[in-house]
Design an enzyme around this catalytic site. Structure first.
Site, PDB file in Angstrom:
ATOM      1  N   LYS A 252       0.848  -1.186   0.000  1.00 25.41           N
ATOM      2  CA  LYS A 252       0.000   0.000   0.000  1.00 25.41           C
ATOM      3  C   LYS A 252       0.886   1.239   0.000  1.00 25.41           C
ATOM      4  CE  LYS A 252      -3.913   2.053   2.541  1.00 25.41           C
ATOM      5  NZ  LYS A 252      -4.826   1.941   3.704  1.00 25.41           N
TER       6      LYS A 252
ATOM      7  N   SER B 213      -9.823   2.067   2.796  1.00 25.37           N
ATOM      8  CA  SER B 213      -8.911   2.766   1.924  1.00 25.37           C
ATOM      9  C   SER B 213      -7.890   1.879   1.206  1.00 25.37           C
ATOM     10  CB  SER B 213      -8.156   3.815   2.746  1.00 25.37           C
ATOM     11  OG  SER B 213      -7.325   3.195   3.707  1.00 25.37           O
TER      12      SER B 213
ATOM     13  N   SER C 165     -10.226  -0.236   6.888  1.00 31.61           N
ATOM     14  CA  SER C 165      -9.579  -0.063   5.582  1.00 31.61           C
ATOM     15  C   SER C 165      -8.876  -1.296   5.017  1.00 31.61           C
ATOM     16  CB  SER C 165      -8.565   1.088   5.648  1.00 31.61           C
ATOM     17  OG  SER C 165      -9.229   2.322   5.639  1.00 31.61           O
TER      18      SER C 165
END
Lengths: 93, 495
Positions: free
Chosen positions: B76, B151, B175
């Site tokens: 990420k 997210s 997330s």
């Protein structure tokens, strides 16, 4: 939330906001604060605030230098530098 | 090759059936061909990946390899990666090259993994749909008109589309778990303090926690084992031994008590999601678990409590972006104040500014007690609900999100409806508990996850339950047909 409230918060947050966006900010913030008001129903007089999920306190370490100087490396990410200094507009006349 | 689990890929690497360089080229090729429609990567680090792959091949040849050596991983874009652009999904950090590796990344790298690239995400991890990214939304691999969740939407979409065997993620209010649920992959958010936050760009420091998005529980256990553990550079990481999750993966579930929070099965839950979750609970019961009703009476207050705390911490954390030492700077600032306010206005997107504004308000003189302090008190009551629940049961089970993946744009105009997405996930972050999303079925062609929650430090229980469930079910094998390719061992789209 009115125009003055939004402008005051924006100043505290150091954010420039467009005049045309103020109404939307006022509406969004009001809606969020309405949501937040739901918590008023909970009785919390005797409750100790919980700022850390495990109630841990800050761990201390010996006061020793562990980091090396990487100024040149860090300055590569800076928008404006000169001879090792970070440049900003003149602060003191 | 893209259908193989980490254990299978590892065996192929150790048995010299394939080299890490070949494996890496295979996934880089898939990303090149297939990610144009998904937008799950912000940066693909091809050269670095091939370099790391060749060095992994040398380790394997020298007999110096571990189970993760040579395995490609996607990270990420919230994790700092040395010398590699690290944007956090924001214009603010569009050109930021991280000066060091996050501890979690360094640990994974030291086991010989290969970094494929950096995955797309909501800006500064603020969002539940991946639509707030400065680099454009990610599309759900199951339906290009829908969001992948957020997210960590890029990581979830990349693993779901088999563009990467496994990925890292972070979870502040859901997330990791919500995108895992929306994309039919397995995600774990560990206990707060299990994974170092050093070099993980901060959103809300008392809630943020790094974790894993994988194809199955066994893969997730392998990678979390490599990431986890105390770090002198993160004073909130906790000094407890990290158990070997693999040794307890297959233990019997007989007699394990699973609590069902009644508040999570109420009106707000979509009927299709409810049906999938209930079927999953029946499967668990078939494995010998005992299902028990429990209550989390402060559930209605989780969302307001969470958003006050998250936004307050965000407004404080994001004050570091001032256009001086790194990050975006506006053109021709008149004075220092102008430099600050315009750099921040230009560098941050709408949702980030909204949260900074709300957090600033909650912390401002005259409102601090009524908002921030109140939220911290409610937080304790919520944590106490969980503590009492875990006196009665070993695991909690419920939905991950109220609905399956929603349409792009559906909630973008109304922040409050977007925040309601996190109703079942964010309570864990408030209490610091570990949670997992496990593929559990489909509703109208869209994946639905089952959320499993354990007490602090009991990730091993989650992996064990998820693994046993995945031995009995095949939901986690389903791959969207566009990305399935040729395979004899795997199934495609359920439709």
């Amino acid at each position: 939330m009115d125009k003055a409230d939004v402008e005051k918060i924006a100043h505290l947050a150091r954010l420039a906001i467009d005049q045309k966006d103020i109404a939307r900010y006022a509406r969004d913030l009001s809606n969020i604060l309405d949501l937040v008001k739901q918590m008023e129903k909970v009785e919390t007089n005797e409750v100790i605030p919980m700022s850390h999920p495990l109630d841990a306190t800050q761990r201390l370490r010996p006061d020793e230098i562990t980091e090396t100087n990487q100024r040149e490396h860090f300055q590569k990410n800076a928008p404006l530098v000169d001879t090792g200094l970070y440049l900003v507009p003149k602060v003191i006349e | 090759m893209h259908h193989k689990s980490l254990t299978e890929l590892s065996a192929a690497l150790q048995g010299r059936k394939i080299s890490s360089e070949e494996l890496t080229r295979f996934f880089l090729d898939r990303i090149g061909r297939l990610d144009t429609t998904l937008n799950s990567f912000i940066t693909v680090t091809e050269e670095l990946a091939l370099e790391q792959a060749r060095s992994a091949d040398k380790r394997i040849a020298a007999g110096d390899a571990g189970v993760l050596t040579g395995i490609p991983v996607a990270h990420k874009d919230i994790f700092c990666t040395q010398g590699v652009r690290t944007t956090c999904g924001s214009r603010m950090l569009e050109n930021f090259s991280a000066p060091y590796d996050a501890t979690a990344i360094a640990r994974i790298a030291s086991s010989g993994t290969v970094m494929l690239g950096k995955t797309n995400m909501d800006e500064f991890a603020m969002g539940s749909s991946n639509e707030t990214s400065y680099f454009g939304p990610v599309k759900n691999p199951w339906d290009g008109e829908r969001v992948p969740g957020g997210s960590s939407g890029g990581s979830a979409a990349a693993v779901a589309a088999r563009l990467a065997p496994i990925a890292t993620g972070t979870d502040t209010g859901g997330s990791i778990r919500q995108p895992a649920s929306f994309c039919n992959v397995t995600g774990i958010k560990p206990t707060y303090g299990r994974v170092s936050r050093y070099g993980m760009i901060a959103y809300a420091s008392s809630l943020d926690q790094g974790g894993v998005i994988a194809r199955n529980a066994e893969d997730a256990a392998l990678l979390l084992g490599a990431m986890a553990g105390v770090d002198p550079r993160d004073s909130t990481s906790v000094d407890l031994p990290v158990p070997d999750y693999m040794t307890t993966l297959s233990e019997s579930l007989r007699g394990v008590k699973v609590g069902l929070p009644r508040e999570w099965y109420g009106d707000g839950l979509d009927s299709g999601v409810r049906a999938v979750v209930e079927a999953a609970l029946t499967s668990l019961a078939g494995l010998g678990v005992e299902l028990v009703d429990i209550n989390l009476p402060h559930s209605p207050y989780c969302i307001p409590c969470y958003y006050v705390i998250a936004m307050s911490e965000a407004s404080s954390n994001l004050s570091r972006y001032d256009g001086v030492r790194f990050g975006h700077r506006c053109e021709n600032p008149r004075d220092l104040l102008d430099l600050y306010i315009r750099s921040r206005a230009e560098g941050f997107g709408t949702e980030v500014k909204r949260r900074i504004m709300t957090g600033t308000f909650s912390l401002s003189a005259g409102y601090y007690d009524a908002y921030y302090l109140k939220a911290l008190k409610v937080r304790r009551l919520i944590a106490e609900d969980f503590r009492r629940a875990f006196e009665k049961v070993d695991i909690l089970a419920g939905p991950v999100a109220p609905t399956p993946a929603f349409a792009l744009g559906e909630h973008m105009d109304d922040p409050v409806t977007m925040y309601l997405q996190d109703i079942y996930t964010l309570p864990l972050n408030l209490a610091g508990l570990p949670g997992m999303s496990v593929p559990a079925g489909f509703d109208r062609g869209l994946p639905v996850g089952l959320q499993l929650i354990a007490n602090h430090w009991e990730e091993a229980r989650l992996f064990n339950m998820a693994h046993r469930y995945q031995q009995e079910t095949d939901w986690h094998h389903f791959v969207p047909s566009r990305f399935a390719g040729q395979s004899e061992t795997e199934q495609n789209d359920p439709d």
